[in-house]
Design an enzyme around this catalytic site. Structure first.
Site, mmCIF file in Angstrom:
data_model
loop_
_atom_site.group_PDB
_atom_site.id
_atom_site.type_symbol
_atom_site.label_atom_id
_atom_site.label_comp_id
_atom_site.label_asym_id
_atom_site.label_seq_id
_atom_site.Cartn_x
_atom_site.Cartn_y
_atom_site.Cartn_z
ATOM 1 N N HIS A 185 1.284 17.361 -27.918
ATOM 2 C CA HIS A 185 1.121 15.967 -27.518
ATOM 3 C C HIS A 185 -0.125 15.285 -28.091
ATOM 4 O O HIS A 185 -0.175 14.060 -28.134
ATOM 5 C CB HIS A 185 1.122 15.847 -25.993
ATOM 6 N N HIS A 244 10.015 9.649 -27.915
ATOM 7 C CA HIS A 244 8.903 10.510 -27.513
ATOM 8 C C HIS A 244 9.085 11.954 -28.030
ATOM 9 O O HIS A 244 8.204 12.512 -28.684
ATOM 10 C CB HIS A 244 8.775 10.489 -25.993
ATOM 11 N N ARG A 251 0.809 -1.230 0.000
ATOM 12 C CA ARG A 251 0.000 0.000 0.000
ATOM 13 C C ARG A 251 0.840 1.278 0.000
ATOM 14 O O ARG A 251 0.339 2.366 0.268
ATOM 15 C CB ARG A 251 -0.975 0.047 1.180
ATOM 16 N N ARG A 302 -2.564 22.580 -15.953
ATOM 17 C CA ARG A 302 -1.570 21.554 -16.257
ATOM 18 C C ARG A 302 -1.681 21.050 -17.701
ATOM 19 O O ARG A 302 -0.720 20.535 -18.259
ATOM 20 C CB ARG A 302 -1.692 20.387 -15.262
ATOM 21 N N GLU A 338 10.973 18.767 -25.046
ATOM 22 C CA GLU A 338 10.174 19.245 -23.907
ATOM 23 C C GLU A 338 10.696 20.588 -23.401
ATOM 24 O O GLU A 338 9.933 21.434 -22.939
ATOM 25 C CB GLU A 338 10.164 18.213 -22.769
HETATM 26 N N1 LIG Z 1 5.450 10.885 -15.663
HETATM 27 C C1 LIG Z 1 5.416 11.829 -16.574
HETATM 28 O O1 LIG Z 1 4.897 12.917 -16.347
HETATM 29 C C2 LIG Z 1 6.028 11.563 -17.896
HETATM 30 C C3 LIG Z 1 6.206 12.616 -18.792
HETATM 31 C C4 LIG Z 1 6.834 12.340 -20.007
HETATM 32 C C5 LIG Z 1 7.258 11.061 -20.280
HETATM 33 N N2 LIG Z 1 7.059 10.057 -19.406
HETATM 34 C C6 LIG Z 1 7.533 8.699 -19.658
HETATM 35 O O2 LIG Z 1 8.945 8.700 -19.701
HETATM 36 C C7 LIG Z 1 9.378 7.617 -20.504
HETATM 37 C C8 LIG Z 1 10.488 8.083 -21.395
HETATM 38 O O3 LIG Z 1 11.541 8.554 -20.596
HETATM 39 P P1 LIG Z 1 13.043 8.619 -21.111
HETATM 40 O O4 LIG Z 1 13.094 9.297 -22.410
HETATM 41 O O5 LIG Z 1 13.845 9.134 -19.998
HETATM 42 O O6 LIG Z 1 13.330 7.081 -21.457
HETATM 43 P P2 LIG Z 1 14.141 5.892 -20.767
HETATM 44 O O7 LIG Z 1 13.895 5.824 -19.318
HETATM 45 O O8 LIG Z 1 13.794 4.704 -21.566
HETATM 46 O O9 LIG Z 1 15.666 6.278 -21.022
HETATM 47 C C9 LIG Z 1 16.151 6.335 -22.324
HETATM 48 C C10 LIG Z 1 17.395 5.453 -22.506
HETATM 49 O O10 LIG Z 1 18.528 6.109 -21.925
HETATM 50 C C11 LIG Z 1 19.202 5.221 -21.021
HETATM 51 N N3 LIG Z 1 19.792 6.108 -20.008
HETATM 52 C C12 LIG Z 1 19.138 6.772 -19.036
HETATM 53 N N4 LIG Z 1 19.972 7.617 -18.418
HETATM 54 C C13 LIG Z 1 21.177 7.482 -18.989
HETATM 55 C C14 LIG Z 1 22.429 8.113 -18.792
HETATM 56 N N5 LIG Z 1 22.587 9.096 -17.909
HETATM 57 N N6 LIG Z 1 23.459 7.714 -19.560
HETATM 58 C C15 LIG Z 1 23.297 6.758 -20.522
HETATM 59 N N7 LIG Z 1 22.142 6.150 -20.769
HETATM 60 C C16 LIG Z 1 21.084 6.508 -20.003
HETATM 61 C C17 LIG Z 1 18.130 4.284 -20.555
HETATM 62 O O11 LIG Z 1 18.671 3.088 -20.091
HETATM 63 C C18 LIG Z 1 17.319 4.097 -21.832
HETATM 64 O O12 LIG Z 1 17.952 3.150 -22.659
HETATM 65 C C19 LIG Z 1 8.176 7.114 -21.239
HETATM 66 O O13 LIG Z 1 7.796 5.881 -20.691
HETATM 67 C C20 LIG Z 1 7.111 8.165 -20.973
HETATM 68 O O14 LIG Z 1 5.818 7.615 -20.914
HETATM 69 C C21 LIG Z 1 6.456 10.302 -18.219
HETATM 70 ZN ZN LIG Z 2 6.081 14.727 -23.441
#
Ligand SMILES: NC(=O)c1ccc[n+]([C@@H]2O[C@H](COP(=O)([O-])OP(=O)(O)OC[C@H]3O[C@@H](n4cnc5c(N)ncnc54)[C@H](O)[C@@H]3O)[C@@H](O)[C@H]2O)c1
Ligand SMILES: [Zn+2]
Length: 349
Positions: free
Chosen positions: A227, A247, A105, A220, A169
């Site tokens: 998007h 993305h 939880r 927000r 972004e």
């Molecule tokens: N919660 C929210 O408000 C929100 C907003 C936008 C996106 N998202 C989510 O975020 C995700 C995408 O995030 P992302 O682009 O960070 O992707 P990710 O977490 O897949 O990271 C991208 C790649 O970079 C690698 N990586 C991460 N940090 C690194 C570093 N410092 N050095 C080398 N490699 C590194 C990871 O292993 C991965 O292969 C999606 O699932 C999306 O839905 C969430």
């Molecule tokens: Zn986004």
């Protein structure tokens, strides 16, 4: 310090050690890339802990992977006083947060974003979740971490394509909230951007918006600029083609299309549209989506969680530096915008 407890950190190991002081059970969630590149930067300063590794990538943002995380915590005898540190990009942040918020939880968790996308966007705002049956972020909840430790130094090892994706972004935050900042950005090419400065700016913009409207009832929605069409393009490329887009790459296309609609509604000028389009094309290049893509993309727009009933809810630009929420766009407008994008390399606008 602020209500979301975002810490802009030069020494993430030391800052984490301080935050973890109060806990007897600590787990750190990584993927193979963040274990290799990010974990070594903090590891030695952390108290004794369990390191849980999962496979990287959106395809692993699933219930099955949550099972692995819950199993690891269970086997280590984690109780409700434990804490989970999510060291990684948006996938680790969303999924690790989801697992922590539901384990027994709910246990505390700390977000340590390591990609530009997660520092500028995903790590802030309390949206947690996983993909389910191919639907993005279909299962999840809102909950803020107990702290967010933002350390720009992690970006040093991030692949350039990922950095560029996160940049979308950063650009969005300028376009919806700060025209001065947008002008600063667009004067520089990608290679010369100042990431530390951008991270701070994006954190400030996102934090202000999220604090004003935590559950996305109003303001927000500003963050959704680009998007509505962008997400649909992202899903289309993921499901129907062998060449998915990151993305931010999809959002860049979405921002061009939604700027175009803002222009046709006479919110922004032709010069504005030209500047936005020109800069985004320069940074992200031009992706031909193909004529066959349109029906699927339009269909995808109806899947958006932000829609109400059958109306397609979008955020446009009221002017450069100010978003306009709750603009309803028609299928034909979306089609026209996609046509505009598709024709871009042959029209000199
Ligand atoms: N919660 C929210 O408000 C929100 C907003 C936008 C996106 N998202 C989510 O975020 C995700 C995408 O995030 P992302 O682009 O960070 O992707 P990710 O977490 O897949 O990271 C991208 C790649 O970079 C690698 N990586 C991460 N940090 C690194 C570093 N410092 N050095 C080398 N490699 C590194 C990871 O292993 C991965 O292969 C999606 O699932 C999306 O839905 C969430
Ligand atoms: Zn986004």
């Amino acid at each position: 310090v602020n209500s979301l407890n975002i810490i802009l950190s030069n020494e993430p190991g030391a800052d984490l050690a301080r935050l973890l002081n109060a806990y007897t059970q600590v787990a750190v969630l990584v993927d193979e890339n963040t274990r290799l590149h990010c974990y070594p930067l903090v590891k030695d300063l952390l108290p004794p802990h369990l390191c849980v590794e999962i496979s990287s990538g959106e395809i692993h943002k699933t219930l099955a992977t949550c099972g692995q995380i819950w199993d690891a915590l269970t086997e280590a005898g984690f109780d409700r006083k434990g804490v989970l540190v999510n060291l990684g990009g948006g996938v680790i942040g969303d999924m690790g947060g989801f697992c922590a918020a539901t384990y027994k939880r709910g246990i505390n968790f700390i977000t340590v974003p390591t990609t530009l996308l997660s520092m500028a966007d995903a790590g802030i705002g309390g949206k947690l979740g996983i993909d389910y049956q191919g639907l993005k972020n279909h299962i999840g909840l809102f909950q803020h971490p107990s702290a967010i430790v933002v350390h720009e130094g992690f970006l040093a090892t991030l692949p350039e394509r990922e950095l560029r994706s996160g940049f979308a972004e950063v650009i969005k935050h300028g376009l919806i909230a700060d025209d001065y900042y947008w002008n600063l950005i667009r004067e520089q090419e990608f290679a010369k951007q100042q990431w530390a400065k951008h991270v701070k700016h994006s954190v400030r913009v996102k934090q202000a918006i999220v604090t004003a409207d935590p559950q996305e009832h109003g303001e927000r929605k500003l963050l959704n600029f680009g998007h509505t069409i962008g997400h649909a393009v992202e899903s289309y490329r993921l499901i129907h083609t062998p060449s998915p887009l990151l993305h931010g790459e999809a959002i860049a296309i979405g921002m061009i299309c939604e700027s175009y609609i803002s222009y046709t509604r006479k919110y922004i000028s032709k010069t504005d549209l030209k500047q936005i389009t020109g800069y985004l094309l320069k940074v992200f290049g031009k992706e031909s989506l193909g004529a066959d893509a349109q029906p699927a993309i339009i269909q995808g727009m109806y899947q958006d969680k932000k829609n109400q009933g059958n109306k397609i809810n979008a955020t446009l630009l009221e002017k450069v530096g100010r978003g306009k929420i709750d603009e309803y766009i028609s299928e034909s407008e979306a089609r026209e915008a996609l046509d505009f994008y598709e024709a871009l390399d042959i029209i000199s606008f």
